[in-house]
Design a protein around this motif. Sequence first.
Motif, mmCIF file in Angstrom:
data_model
loop_
_atom_site.group_PDB
_atom_site.id
_atom_site.type_symbol
_atom_site.label_atom_id
_atom_site.label_comp_id
_atom_site.label_asym_id
_atom_site.label_seq_id
_atom_site.Cartn_x
_atom_site.Cartn_y
_atom_site.Cartn_z
ATOM 1 N N ALA A 1 54.619 31.404 41.292
ATOM 2 C CA ALA A 1 53.408 31.348 40.469
ATOM 3 C C ALA A 1 53.704 31.899 39.080
ATOM 4 O O ALA A 1 53.334 31.303 38.064
ATOM 5 N N GLN A 2 54.398 33.022 39.042
ATOM 6 C CA GLN A 2 54.746 33.619 37.751
ATOM 7 C C GLN A 2 55.705 32.726 36.973
ATOM 8 O O GLN A 2 55.544 32.521 35.775
ATOM 9 N N ALA A 3 56.693 32.156 37.652
ATOM 10 C CA ALA A 3 57.684 31.304 36.984
ATOM 11 C C ALA A 3 57.058 30.010 36.467
ATOM 12 O O ALA A 3 57.409 29.533 35.380
ATOM 13 N N ASN A 4 56.121 29.449 37.223
ATOM 14 C CA ASN A 4 55.532 28.165 36.841
ATOM 15 C C ASN A 4 54.374 28.286 35.865
ATOM 16 O O ASN A 4 54.233 27.452 34.977
ATOM 17 N N ILE A 5 53.545 29.295 36.020
ATOM 18 C CA ILE A 5 52.371 29.443 35.162
ATOM 19 C C ILE A 5 52.628 30.465 34.061
ATOM 20 O O ILE A 5 52.211 30.286 32.933
ATOM 21 N N GLY A 6 53.343 31.533 34.386
ATOM 22 C CA GLY A 6 53.751 32.502 33.368
ATOM 23 C C GLY A 6 52.687 33.489 32.948
ATOM 24 O O GLY A 6 52.885 34.218 31.987
ATOM 25 N N ASP A 7 51.589 33.545 33.644
ATOM 26 C CA ASP A 7 50.514 34.465 33.291
ATOM 27 C C ASP A 7 50.332 35.468 34.436
ATOM 28 O O ASP A 7 49.931 35.085 35.538
ATOM 29 N N PRO A 8 50.626 36.748 34.196
ATOM 30 C CA PRO A 8 50.480 37.755 35.261
ATOM 31 C C PRO A 8 49.068 37.804 35.854
ATOM 32 O O PRO A 8 48.903 38.086 37.031
ATOM 33 N N LYS A 9 48.055 37.504 35.041
ATOM 34 C CA LYS A 9 46.682 37.508 35.556
ATOM 35 C C LYS A 9 46.479 36.348 36.536
ATOM 36 O O LYS A 9 45.789 36.503 37.544
ATOM 37 N N PHE A 10 47.089 35.202 36.243
ATOM 38 C CA PHE A 10 47.014 34.087 37.197
ATOM 39 C C PHE A 10 47.731 34.469 38.484
ATOM 40 O O PHE A 10 47.226 34.211 39.576
ATOM 41 N N TRP B 1 39.456 29.263 44.980
ATOM 42 C CA TRP B 1 40.611 28.550 44.449
ATOM 43 C C TRP B 1 40.197 27.686 43.258
ATOM 44 O O TRP B 1 40.846 27.714 42.211
ATOM 45 N N CYS B 2 39.111 26.934 43.410
ATOM 46 C CA CYS B 2 38.625 26.102 42.305
ATOM 47 C C CYS B 2 38.271 26.962 41.094
ATOM 48 O O CYS B 2 38.548 26.583 39.952
ATOM 49 N N SER B 3 37.691 28.127 41.354
ATOM 50 C CA SER B 3 37.320 29.034 40.275
ATOM 51 C C SER B 3 38.560 29.539 39.526
ATOM 52 O O SER B 3 38.583 29.560 38.292
ATOM 53 N N VAL B 4 39.592 29.933 40.257
ATOM 54 C CA VAL B 4 40.832 30.426 39.642
ATOM 55 C C VAL B 4 41.510 29.314 38.841
ATOM 56 O O VAL B 4 41.916 29.513 37.690
ATOM 57 N N GLU C 1 39.406 28.719 35.763
ATOM 58 C CA GLU C 1 39.458 29.857 34.833
ATOM 59 C C GLU C 1 40.737 29.856 34.006
ATOM 60 O O GLU C 1 40.715 30.169 32.812
ATOM 61 N N PHE C 2 41.853 29.495 34.609
ATOM 62 C CA PHE C 2 43.135 29.513 33.900
ATOM 63 C C PHE C 2 43.523 28.141 33.344
ATOM 64 O O PHE C 2 44.615 27.975 32.811
ATOM 65 N N ASN C 3 42.608 27.186 33.493
ATOM 66 C CA ASN C 3 42.792 25.853 32.921
ATOM 67 C C ASN C 3 44.124 25.211 33.352
ATOM 68 O O ASN C 3 44.896 24.734 32.516
ATOM 69 N N HIS D 1 48.224 21.063 36.286
ATOM 70 C CA HIS D 1 49.598 21.558 36.412
ATOM 71 C C HIS D 1 50.165 21.111 37.759
ATOM 72 O O HIS D 1 49.555 21.355 38.808
ATOM 73 N N PRO D 2 51.335 20.456 37.773
ATOM 74 C CA PRO D 2 51.896 19.924 39.026
ATOM 75 C C PRO D 2 52.090 20.978 40.118
ATOM 76 O O PRO D 2 51.827 20.701 41.297
ATOM 77 N N TRP D 3 52.531 22.172 39.746
ATOM 78 C CA TRP D 3 52.739 23.226 40.751
ATOM 79 C C TRP D 3 51.411 23.624 41.391
ATOM 80 O O TRP D 3 51.323 23.789 42.607
ATOM 81 N N VAL D 4 50.377 23.756 40.573
ATOM 82 C CA VAL D 4 49.055 24.143 41.075
ATOM 83 C C VAL D 4 48.487 23.035 41.974
ATOM 84 O O VAL D 4 47.911 23.327 43.028
#
Length: 163
Positions: free
Chosen positions: A41-50, A71-74, A77-79, A83-86
């Motif tokens: 998650a960190q490697a693909n999105i790069g946001d510690p909050k995500f 899950w839909c909310s998260v 929220e992070f737009n 994203h393919p990983w998500v």
Amino acid sequence: MMNKSLISVVTDGDRAMLRDIKYVIPYAKHRLCSWHLSRNAQANIGDPKFTAAFSKCMASWWTTEEFDVQWCSVVSEFNVEKHPWVIEKGNTRHLWAQAYLTGHFFSNICSTQRCESMNASLAIALKHKKTYLDIVHAIEDVISRMRMNKVKADYLSSQTKPF
């Protein structure tokens, strides 16, 4: 294992393992490693909050309906809707979200970390060993250390108050 089949397995998500597990132990419930998922998650999105929000989704004891809402909310929220990983993680949530794994026995294991830790310990111990006897002693030492850590953890669990 006295002719007993595995009922659960935790892996890092390797595609060949996924395929083989379905073939070799088709009735076992498969779970993806929480440590690898958080790292990815960190490697693909790069946001510690995500990553923190994803980890909460992964570990929370929600119903499947509550999970889907969260899950839909998260994701919103992070737009990261596109994203393919998500998208892949959303499609495979039955392999990592506690909400979808409730009722399946994993002996409180959600990570391959213990196995990898043992592999690392053995690799260090075996690095300088020369004979088979040295290797056997190194393996015995690692197993003995693991057993002692379990005895200590069991003792602390039974003799201390929860936080």
